[in-house]
Design a protein around this motif. Structure first.
Motif, mmCIF file in Angstrom:
data_model
loop_
_atom_site.group_PDB
_atom_site.id
_atom_site.type_symbol
_atom_site.label_atom_id
_atom_site.label_comp_id
_atom_site.label_asym_id
_atom_site.label_seq_id
_atom_site.Cartn_x
_atom_site.Cartn_y
_atom_site.Cartn_z
ATOM 1 N N GLU A 64 70.245 66.143 6.655
ATOM 2 C CA GLU A 64 69.704 66.652 8.119
ATOM 3 C C GLU A 64 68.170 66.564 8.112
ATOM 4 O O GLU A 64 67.817 66.067 9.262
ATOM 5 C CB GLU A 64 70.116 67.928 8.349
ATOM 6 N N PHE A 65 67.338 66.996 7.344
ATOM 7 C CA PHE A 65 66.090 66.836 7.025
ATOM 8 C C PHE A 65 65.416 65.538 7.266
ATOM 9 O O PHE A 65 64.574 65.044 7.995
ATOM 10 C CB PHE A 65 65.386 67.461 5.778
ATOM 11 N N LEU A 66 66.050 64.456 6.545
ATOM 12 C CA LEU A 66 65.529 62.882 6.674
ATOM 13 C C LEU A 66 65.993 62.827 8.060
ATOM 14 O O LEU A 66 65.405 61.582 8.485
ATOM 15 C CB LEU A 66 66.103 62.153 5.532
ATOM 16 N N TYR A 67 67.228 62.836 8.436
ATOM 17 C CA TYR A 67 67.372 62.587 10.019
ATOM 18 C C TYR A 67 66.394 62.829 10.875
ATOM 19 O O TYR A 67 65.943 62.145 11.790
ATOM 20 C CB TYR A 67 68.921 63.142 10.014
ATOM 21 N N ILE A 68 65.871 63.941 10.741
ATOM 22 C CA ILE A 68 64.710 64.567 11.614
ATOM 23 C C ILE A 68 63.589 63.754 11.452
ATOM 24 O O ILE A 68 62.620 63.465 12.265
ATOM 25 C CB ILE A 68 64.715 66.083 11.492
ATOM 26 N N LEU A 69 63.032 63.829 10.352
ATOM 27 C CA LEU A 69 61.885 63.545 9.878
ATOM 28 C C LEU A 69 61.632 62.049 9.503
ATOM 29 O O LEU A 69 60.678 61.400 10.389
ATOM 30 C CB LEU A 69 61.387 64.055 8.248
ATOM 31 N N ASP A 70 62.675 61.077 9.411
ATOM 32 C CA ASP A 70 62.645 59.582 8.858
ATOM 33 C C ASP A 70 63.435 58.952 9.861
ATOM 34 O O ASP A 70 63.458 57.710 9.863
ATOM 35 C CB ASP A 70 62.869 59.443 7.656
ATOM 36 N N LYS A 71 64.017 59.716 10.869
ATOM 37 C CA LYS A 71 64.940 59.131 11.948
ATOM 38 C C LYS A 71 65.832 58.332 11.163
ATOM 39 O O LYS A 71 66.082 57.107 11.607
ATOM 40 C CB LYS A 71 63.964 58.239 12.978
ATOM 41 N N LEU A 72 66.512 58.548 10.163
ATOM 42 C CA LEU A 72 67.167 57.757 9.203
ATOM 43 C C LEU A 72 68.782 57.812 9.711
ATOM 44 O O LEU A 72 69.458 58.869 10.152
ATOM 45 C CB LEU A 72 67.264 58.609 7.846
ATOM 46 N N ASN A 73 69.307 56.564 9.771
ATOM 47 C CA ASN A 73 70.770 56.451 10.095
ATOM 48 C C ASN A 73 71.496 56.898 8.720
ATOM 49 O O ASN A 73 71.074 56.466 7.529
ATOM 50 C CB ASN A 73 71.011 54.885 10.200
ATOM 51 N N LEU A 74 72.394 58.053 8.897
ATOM 52 C CA LEU A 74 73.476 58.391 7.723
ATOM 53 C C LEU A 74 74.456 57.482 7.761
ATOM 54 O O LEU A 74 75.083 56.997 8.669
ATOM 55 C CB LEU A 74 73.571 59.864 7.894
ATOM 56 N N PRO A 75 75.328 57.359 6.582
ATOM 57 C CA PRO A 75 76.404 56.656 6.474
ATOM 58 C C PRO A 75 77.457 57.075 7.711
ATOM 59 O O PRO A 75 78.345 56.338 7.977
ATOM 60 C CB PRO A 75 76.876 56.955 5.033
ATOM 61 N N PHE A 76 77.327 58.461 7.612
ATOM 62 C CA PHE A 76 78.669 58.781 8.741
ATOM 63 C C PHE A 76 77.964 59.233 10.098
ATOM 64 O O PHE A 76 78.762 59.682 11.164
ATOM 65 C CB PHE A 76 79.307 59.987 8.363
ATOM 66 N N GLN A 77 76.562 58.864 10.565
ATOM 67 C CA GLN A 77 76.122 59.321 11.880
ATOM 68 C C GLN A 77 74.725 58.463 11.927
ATOM 69 O O GLN A 77 73.550 58.681 11.338
ATOM 70 C CB GLN A 77 75.613 60.839 11.763
ATOM 71 N N LYS A 78 74.724 57.666 12.958
ATOM 72 C CA LYS A 78 73.558 56.998 13.257
ATOM 73 C C LYS A 78 72.646 57.771 14.045
ATOM 74 O O LYS A 78 73.020 58.805 14.724
ATOM 75 C CB LYS A 78 74.019 55.551 14.289
#
Length: 309
Positions: A64-78
Motif C-alpha cells: 500500500e505504501f508503494l501504491y501511494i508513493l510510487d503509483k505502483l501497479n500491484l499484481p492484484f490491483q492496478k
C-alpha cells in the motif's frame, strides 16, 4: 509504470535489488534518527483492542505504501488515483473505533527473524522518509502484522500463541468473509472452526476496487451483529472503512490464512499453497480450481462473475 515494475519484479534486476536491500538496511539507524518512527502498538495489544473492544482495523503494508508513493501497479490491483487518495485519507483517520495498522517493523525489530529484520530495515529506509508526511505522528497506530504471525517471527512457539489469540476474533461469531475468488481463506484447515457460521462474498481476484460499492452493498444485507472479515488487498482498507461507518465491526484479515498454512506445514520460506492465491510465493498466482462442498455451500454471492447464489 511498466519500467518501475520491471525493476522491482523482473529477474534481470534480482542482484541489484538484493544489493539495494542491504544498502538500505545498513542506513536504517541513521534514517530513524533523522525521521523518528510513529507510535505503533504490539501485535498482542492490537489483538486485544479488536477482541475486547470490538474495534475495526484497516491494515497497511509495504504494498500500500508503494501504491501511494510510487503509483505502483500491484499484481492484484492496478494503480487508481481514487483508491490511492482513499488510502492517504485513511492513514490520518481519527476514528477511535477504527484502528489503522502499520507493519510490525514500525513497532520495532525485536521478535523478528534475521530475514524479517533486514526486510523491514530496508523497507523503512526506502519508504518512510517519503511516507512520513502522510502520517500523524501524534496518533497511536495499531500493528498491521496481526496477520503475519509465522514467516517473520523468530520464536515459532510465539506463532502458535498468536494464532490461538487471533482465532478469538471470530470465536462464536457469525462471520461474513469477503475475499478474492481464488483466496479461499480457511479452506482445508481449521482456521475458522471456532466461528459460529461462515458465509462468503467473492470478489474478483484482481482490481476489486472497480466494484467496491457493490461489495459494500452486499455486506449491508447482513445484520450489524455479524463480524465482517475482508481479504482484498488495498481495496480491503476502503471496504473496512465503509462497512465500519455503517456500524459493523470489520477486520482486514489479509494474509492470515496463508501464514497459517505455512505454520501448519512448518515452512521455512514462502511457498505456494495449492488451490489458494499465494501472491508472495513463486508460482502462487497460478491457482487451480477446487471442488470443496463445504466451501461451495458457504458462497452467498460471487461478484467475480456477477452470479448471486
Amino acid at each position: 509504470m511498466k519500467r518501475i515494475a520491471l525493476v522491482r519484479y523482473g529477474s534481470v534486476f534480482r542482484y541489484p535489488r538484493k544489493a539495494a536491500k542491504y544498502f538500505f538496511s545498513s542506513i536504517y539507524p541513521l534514517i530513524i534518527r533523522i525521521f523518528p518512527l510513529p507510535k505503533v502498538l504490539s501485535i498482542e495489544d492490537t489483538l486485544d483492542e479488536i477482541i475486547n473492544n470490538k474495534k475495526s482495523i484497516a491494515r497497511f503494508g509495504d504494498g500500500e505504501f508503494l501504491y501511494i508513493l510510487d503509483k505502483l501497479n500491484l499484481p492484484f490491483q492496478k494503480y487508481d488515483i481514487v483508491l490511492a487518495n482513499y488510502l492517504k485519507e485513511l492513514l490520518l483517520s481519527d476514528d477511535e473505533m477504527l484502528l489503522i495498522g502499520l507493519p510490525s517493523g514500525y513497532h520495532g525489530l525485536n521478535g523478528l527473524n534475521r530475514e524479517g529484520k533486514v526486510f523491514w530495515r530496508s523497507q523503512i529506509s526506502w519508504i518512510y522518509p517519503r511516507l512520513k508526511k502522510y502520517l500523524n505522528l501524534k496518533k497511536q497506530y495499531a500493528n498491521a502484522s496481526i496477520t503475519r504471525l509465522y514467516i517473520e517471527i523468530q520464536d515459532k512457539k510465539r506463532s502458535k500463541i498468536l494464532f490461538d489469540k487471533v482465532k478469538l476474533i471470530w470465536e462464536g461469531r457469525d462471520v461474513v468473509l469477503v475475499e478474492g475468488e481464488k483466496s479461499r481463506l480457511g479452506v482445508g484447515n481449521d482456521l475458522f472452526d471456532r466461528a459460529k457460521s461462515i458465509v462468503r462474498i467473492l470478489a474478483p481476484a484482481k482490481n476489486a476496487f472497480s466494484i467496491c460499492d457493490s461489495i459494500v452493498e452486499q455486506v449491508l444485507v447482513f445484520p450489524k451483529e455479524v463480524l465482517v472479515l475482508i481479504a482484498l488487498g488495498p481495496t480491503a482498507k476502503v471496504v473496512v472503512q465503509k462497512i465500519h461507518s455503517f456500524g459493523y465491526q470489520a477486520v482486514d484479515i489479509g494474509n492470515v490464512d496463508i501464514e497459517y498454512e505455512w505454520f501448519k506445514m512448518n515452512a521455512t520460506e514462502k511457498v505456494k499453497i495449492n488451490g489458494k492465491y499465494t501472491s508472495e510465493a513463486i508460482g502462487g498466482r497460478e491457482v487451480a480450481d477446487i471442488n470443496d462442498q463445504k466451501y461451495n455451500e458457504q458462497i452467498r454471492v460471487n461478484l467475480a462473475n456477477g452470479e448471486e447464489i
